[in-house]
Scaffold this motif. Structure first.
Motif, mmCIF file in Angstrom:
data_model
loop_
_atom_site.group_PDB
_atom_site.id
_atom_site.type_symbol
_atom_site.label_atom_id
_atom_site.label_comp_id
_atom_site.label_asym_id
_atom_site.label_seq_id
_atom_site.Cartn_x
_atom_site.Cartn_y
_atom_site.Cartn_z
ATOM 1 N N GLU A 1 53.918 37.548 84.290
ATOM 2 C CA GLU A 1 53.120 38.764 84.117
ATOM 3 C C GLU A 1 53.772 39.964 84.809
ATOM 4 N N PHE B 1 46.044 37.207 85.082
ATOM 5 C CA PHE B 1 46.270 35.804 85.457
ATOM 6 C C PHE B 1 46.492 35.576 86.944
ATOM 7 N N ALA C 1 51.904 37.227 80.340
ATOM 8 C CA ALA C 1 53.345 37.010 80.252
ATOM 9 C C ALA C 1 53.744 37.009 78.773
ATOM 10 N N ARG D 1 45.021 28.592 82.927
ATOM 11 C CA ARG D 1 45.610 28.997 81.658
ATOM 12 C C ARG D 1 44.653 29.901 80.889
ATOM 13 N N GLY D 2 45.200 30.925 80.306
ATOM 14 C CA GLY D 2 44.372 31.890 79.575
ATOM 15 C C GLY D 2 43.662 32.874 80.495
ATOM 16 N N GLY D 3 44.056 32.869 81.778
ATOM 17 C CA GLY D 3 43.314 33.616 82.794
ATOM 18 C C GLY D 3 43.407 35.133 82.713
ATOM 19 N N SER D 4 44.336 35.659 81.916
ATOM 20 C CA SER D 4 44.402 37.123 81.813
ATOM 21 C C SER D 4 43.140 37.697 81.181
HETATM 22 N N1 ASP Z 1 50.173 33.717 80.915
HETATM 23 C C1 ASP Z 1 49.036 32.878 81.250
HETATM 24 C C2 ASP Z 1 48.956 31.665 80.319
HETATM 25 O O1 ASP Z 1 49.799 31.490 79.481
HETATM 26 C C3 ASP Z 1 47.751 33.639 81.255
HETATM 27 C C4 ASP Z 1 47.346 34.223 79.929
HETATM 28 O O2 ASP Z 1 48.135 34.362 79.004
HETATM 29 O O3 ASP Z 1 46.163 34.585 79.815
HETATM 30 O O4 ASP Z 1 48.076 30.861 80.459
#
Ligand code: ASP
Ligand code: ADP
Ligand code: MG
Length: 412
Positions: A74, A136, A42, A150-153
Motif C-alpha cells: 500500500e 489495510f 496494494a 485481507r480485504g482490509g482497505s
Molecule cells: N492489499 C490487501 C489485500 O490484498 C488489502 C486490500 O486490498 O484491501 O488483502
C-alpha cells in the motif's frame, strides 16, 4: 461542497495506467469542489506476492514481521497515486496508516481499528489537498505496524469516512456494484440498486468478497453512507453502483431473496461414536478454540445406544491443524474414529424478505436434490440459509439457486 472518501482496490490501481486513471477520476471530483480523501490498496497481486515471499524465508512467519512486509504494498501505491495527481495539477499528499495515526489493537494480521487521528487529514483538506491514505494498515500503541486482514482497505476507508463524518464513502472496484451473486460465476447475475446493511453483512460474512465484513459492520455502526462502484467505467459515464441502505429507508417491496454467497475454502471434520453425555461438545471444541481455529457450522446427531456423531466445519487452511487436535482428544473422550473432508463448500441464500415468507428452505433443498447435490450440513438465521456441499458441485449449486429464486429477473 461535500467530503467524499473514495477507496480504490487492487485491480483499480493494478498498473501505472490504471493509477493515472484513478487520478483523473479523483481530479474530476475535486473539480466539482468536493474535498476528497483517497484510500488505496496494494497493486493487484502484490499482497499475495509479499506474503509468499515471507513464507519462502520463514515457513511459519512471525506475525509482527509479516505485517511489516505485507503493509509495504500500500505504501507504494499511495506514493504513485500522489505523483499521478500532482502530474495533472492536483495538490496531493500521501500518508501511511501510522502517519495518519490509525490506531489499532496489536492483533497482527487481523488488527482492529481503535481510533483515527483526523487532524492531519482535516488540515490538508482545508488547504485544498487531496489526502491519499494507505489502506489495510495501522499502528498499535507501541508503534508496531499492523494490518487489518485481507480485504482490509475497505475497512480503512469506511473508518476514515466515519471519523471525518464524510458525506459518502465510495468503494471503487472492478465490478460496477454488488451483484445478486459473484458475476464471475453466474454471468446472469444482476447489479442491485440497493442492498440493506443486514443483507450485506450476511453476504460479506458468507463469502462475497466485494466488501470486507468489518467495513460493513463499521458503516452500519456509524451510519456511513456506503456505495460500491466501478473504477473501470469511462469518466462521465459512471453508473450509480450499489447503495447500502438501512432497512427503514427502503420504501419499495423488497425481493424475498437478494443474493447468493458462497465460499470454497471449507473443511468438515466428524468425530464418530462419541459417548452421548454432557460436556462432550466442550471437550471436542474447547481445544479447537484454544488453538484459535474458527469453527463455523456445528452438528451433533441424536444419540443412539449412548453414543453419537459430532461434525463441524473450519476454514480449509486450518484442516490439518484441527485434525491433529482431534486425533489427540480422541482417546480421552472415547471416540471411535475421526473423519474429515477438506473439499467442502458452503452456499448461502440471503434476503430480509425471508422473515415474512415461508418455504424458502424447502425450495432450496428441493432444487439441490433435483440436481443430485447432497446436503451435508445446514444452518439458518432469520435472513439466510446456508448448506455445506461437496466443492465439486459448488458452481452448479450457485447457478441453479440463482435461477430458481429468479435472481436473473428484474423484480416487478
Ligand atoms: N492489499 C490487501 C489485500 O490484498 C488489502 C486490500 O486490498 O484491501 O488483502
Ligand atoms: P478490490 O480489489 O477492488 O477490493 P475484490 O476482488 O476484493 O476487489 O472484490 C471484487 C470482486 O468481488 C469482484 O471482482 C467479484 O468477482 C467478487 N464478488 C463476489 N461476490 C460478489 C457480489 N455479490 N457482487 C459483486 N462482486 C462480487
Ligand atoms: Mg477487496
Amino acid at each position: 461542497m461535500a467530503l467524499i472518501v473514495q477507496k480504490y482496490g487492487g485491480t483499480s490501481v493494478g498498473s501505472p495506467e490504471r493509477i493515472k486513471n484513478v487520478a483523473r477520476r479523483v481530479a474530476s471530483w475535486r473539480a466539482k469542489g468536493d474535498q476528497v480523501v483517497v484510500v488505496v490498496s496494494a497493486m493487484s497481486g502484490e499482497t499475495n506476492r509479499l506474503l509468499a515471499l515471507a513464507k519462502e524465508v520463514q515457513a511459519n512467519p512471525d506475525s509482527r514481521e509479516l505485517d511489516v512486509i505485507a503493509s509495504t504494498g500500500e505504501q507504494v501505491t499511495i506514493g504513485l497515486l500522489s505523483m499521478a495527481l500532482m502530474d495533472i495539477g492536483v495538490k496531493a499528499r500521501s500518508y501511511t496508516g501510522g502517519q495518519v495515526r490509525i490506531l489499532t489493537d496489536s492483533a497482527f494480521t487481523k488488527a482492529r481499528i481503535l481510533s483515527i487521528d483526523e487532524e492531519n487529514i482535516r488540515r490538508d483538506l482545508d488547504d485544498g489537498l487531496v489526502v491519499v491514505v494507505a489502506g489495510f494498515q495501522g499502528v498499535d500503541e507501541s508503534g508496531n505496524v499492523t494490518t487489518l486482514g485481507r480485504g482490509g482497505s475497505d475497512t480503512s476507508a469506511v473508518a476514515i469516512a466515519a471519523a471525518l463524518k464524510a458525506d459518502e464513502c465510495q468503494i471503487y472496484t472492478d465490478v460496477d456494484g454488488v451483484y445478486t451473486t459473484d458475476p464471475r460465476i453466474v454471468p446472469e447475475a444482476r447489479r442491485l440498486e440497493t442492498v440493506t446493511f443486514e443483507e450485506m453483512l450476511e453476504m460479506a460474512s458468507l463469502g462475497s468478497k466485494v466488501l470486507q465484513i468489518r467495513a460493513v459492520e463499521f458503516a452500519g455502526k456509524y451510519k456511513v453512507k456506503l456505495r460500491v462502484l466501478s473504477s473501470l467505467e469511462e469518466l462521465g459515464q459512471e453508473g450509480p453502483g450499489t447503495l447500502i441502505t438501512f432497512e427503514e429507508d427502503v420504501k419499495m417491496e423488497q425481493p424475498i431473496i437478494s443474493g447468493i454467497a458462497f465460499t470454497r475454502d471449507e473443511a468438515k471434520l466428524t468425530v464418530l461414536g462419541v459417548p452421548d453425555r454432557p460436556g462432550i461438545a466442550y471437550q471436542i471444541l474447547g481445544p479447537v478454540a484454544e488453538a484459535a481455529i474458527d469453527v463455523d457450522m456445528i452438528i451433533q446427531n441424536v444419540g443412539y445406544d449412548g453414543s453419537t456423531d459430532f461434525s463441524f466445519t473450519v476454514p480449509r487452511g486450518e484442516f490439518a491443524k484441527a485434525t491433529a487436535i482431534l486425533e489427540q482428544v480422541k482417546g480421552h473422550i472415547g471416540a471411535r474414529q475421526i473423519t474429515g473432508d477438506n473439499k467442502a463448500a458452503k452456499v448461502s441464500v440471503v434476503g430480509v424478505g425471508m422473515r415474512s415468507h415461508v418455504g424458502i428452505a424447502s425450495k432450496m433443498f428441493r432444487t439441490l436434490a433435483e440436481e443430485g447435490i447432497n446436503i451435508q450440513m445446514i444452518s439458518t438465521s432469520e435472513i439466510k440459509i446456508s448448506v455445506v456441499i461437496d466443492e465439486k458441485y459448488l458452481e452448479l449449486a450457485v447457478r441453479v439457486l440463482h435461477k430458481v429464486f429468479d435472481l436473473d429477473q428484474v423484480p416487478a
